[in-house]
Motif scaffolding. Structure first.
Motif, PDB file in Angstrom:
ATOM      1  N   PHE A  58       0.833  -1.203   0.000  1.00 26.41           N
ATOM      2  CA  PHE A  58       0.000   0.000   0.000  1.00 26.41           C
ATOM      3  C   PHE A  58       0.869   1.255   0.000  1.00 26.41           C
ATOM      4  O   PHE A  58       0.658   2.157  -0.815  1.00 26.41           O
ATOM      5  CB  PHE A  58      -0.935   0.005   1.211  1.00 26.41           C
ATOM      6  N   PHE A  59       1.840   1.317   0.900  1.00 28.58           N
ATOM      7  CA  PHE A  59       2.662   2.524   0.979  1.00 28.58           C
ATOM      8  C   PHE A  59       3.577   2.688  -0.235  1.00 28.58           C
ATOM      9  O   PHE A  59       3.884   3.810  -0.631  1.00 28.58           O
ATOM     10  CB  PHE A  59       3.421   2.585   2.303  1.00 28.58           C
ATOM     11  N   LYS A  60       3.971   1.592  -0.880  1.00 26.83           N
ATOM     12  CA  LYS A  60       4.721   1.692  -2.143  1.00 26.83           C
ATOM     13  C   LYS A  60       3.814   2.259  -3.244  1.00 26.83           C
ATOM     14  O   LYS A  60       4.255   3.073  -4.058  1.00 26.83           O
ATOM     15  CB  LYS A  60       5.275   0.328  -2.550  1.00 26.83           C
ATOM     16  N   LEU A  61       2.549   1.837  -3.252  1.00 24.61           N
ATOM     17  CA  LEU A  61       1.580   2.359  -4.217  1.00 24.61           C
ATOM     18  C   LEU A  61       1.349   3.856  -3.980  1.00 24.61           C
ATOM     19  O   LEU A  61       1.314   4.645  -4.930  1.00 24.61           O
ATOM     20  CB  LEU A  61       0.263   1.588  -4.085  1.00 24.61           C
ATOM     21  N   VAL A  62       1.224   4.256  -2.732  1.00 24.64           N
ATOM     22  CA  VAL A  62       1.050   5.666  -2.369  1.00 24.64           C
ATOM     23  C   VAL A  62       2.258   6.478  -2.842  1.00 24.64           C
ATOM     24  O   VAL A  62       2.112   7.555  -3.421  1.00 24.64           O
ATOM     25  CB  VAL A  62       0.848   5.804  -0.836  1.00 24.64           C
ATOM     26  N   GLU A  63       3.452   5.945  -2.618  1.00 23.79           N
ATOM     27  CA  GLU A  63       4.669   6.639  -3.042  1.00 23.79           C
ATOM     28  C   GLU A  63       4.758   6.718  -4.567  1.00 23.79           C
ATOM     29  O   GLU A  63       5.074   7.770  -5.128  1.00 23.79           O
ATOM     30  CB  GLU A  63       5.896   5.908  -2.481  1.00 23.79           C
ATOM     31  N   LYS A  64       4.452   5.620  -5.249  1.00 21.53           N
ATOM     32  CA  LYS A  64       4.514   5.585  -6.716  1.00 21.53           C
ATOM     33  C   LYS A  64       3.599   6.640  -7.338  1.00 21.53           C
ATOM     34  O   LYS A  64       3.957   7.287  -8.320  1.00 21.53           O
ATOM     35  CB  LYS A  64       4.117   4.196  -7.216  1.00 21.53           C
ATOM     36  N   HIS A  65       2.423   6.823  -6.760  1.00 26.18           N
ATOM     37  CA  HIS A  65       1.455   7.772  -7.306  1.00 26.18           C
ATOM     38  C   HIS A  65       1.545   9.145  -6.639  1.00 26.18           C
ATOM     39  O   HIS A  65       0.707  10.013  -6.898  1.00 26.18           O
ATOM     40  CB  HIS A  65       0.039   7.200  -7.199  1.00 26.18           C
ATOM     41  N   LYS A  66       2.575   9.305  -5.812  1.00 23.69           N
ATOM     42  CA  LYS A  66       2.854  10.592  -5.147  1.00 23.69           C
ATOM     43  C   LYS A  66       1.626  11.147  -4.421  1.00 23.69           C
ATOM     44  O   LYS A  66       1.295  12.321  -4.524  1.00 23.69           O
ATOM     45  CB  LYS A  66       3.405  11.601  -6.149  1.00 23.69           C
TER      46      LYS A  66
END
Length: 186
Positions: free
Chosen positions: A56-64
């Motif tokens: 989840f947090f990698k997805l949040v980071e990827k999509h800024k």
């Protein structure tokens, strides 16, 4: 090949589902009248043990994603709020933010009825965190009921979030009458 996501069109609505098996985690990107998009989180089931919390947090980071305009916790089942405390802590620190936190209300009653059931302790901790963040003016709380919530969207009049829920007054009456009986005799 870049790992940066493509720039969305001005009117694009994007739905990202982190399939968790039971009680999925859904991020929705809505067009916004500002330069940044409006992101909404609908439920979460983010376990550290199986890696979904990190995903989840990698997805949040990827999509800024630095701001969640809305968080919707549809109901207080453990598989719909597991990890929500981590999400709230993340988005209310480090220059990140949350707009409106929406849940079904009646947290103290629900907590009493869940007493010692699955998710009892974590639901109580989540409710304490939500109350503290509201007192600190880091989030606004909206109770999901038979009323709707208008979400402004760039290029559209509004998107209406209309929960399929009973009348809030009747919901409290029904919960107050029915759940204690169920707790005594499951």
């Amino acid at each position: 090949m870049s790992s940066k996501p493509p720039a969305p069109s001005e009117f694009e609505i994007k739905v990202l589902v982190l399939a968790c098996g039971h009680g999925d985690t859904v991020l929705v990107r809505l067009p916004s009248t500002t330069r940044s998009a409006s992101w909404c989180l609908i439920d979460c089931n983010l376990k550290k043990s199986d890696g979904t919390l990190d995903k989840f947090f990698k997805l949040v980071e990827k999509h800024k994603i630095t701001h969640l305009s809305y968080i919707f916790q549809t109901h207080p089942d453990h598989d719909h709020f597991l990890g929500m405390d981590r999400v709230l802590e993340h988005f209310t620190t480090g220059g990140r933010s949350v707009g409106v936190y929406c849940d079904t209300g009646c947290p103290q009653q629900v907590l009493g009825w869940l007493h010692q059931g699955p998710g009892y302790r974590s639901y109580g901790q989540l409710q304490e965190l939500v109350a503290r963040l509201a007192r600190e003016k880091k989030i606004e709380i909206f109770e999901i009921s038979d009323q709707h919530l208008d979400i402004p969207v760039n290029g559209y009049p509004t998107i209406k979030f209309i929960p399929l829920a009973p009348n809030v007054t009747q919901k409290r009456v029904d919960m107050a009458a029915g759940l204690p009986r169920l707790a005594r005799s499951p």
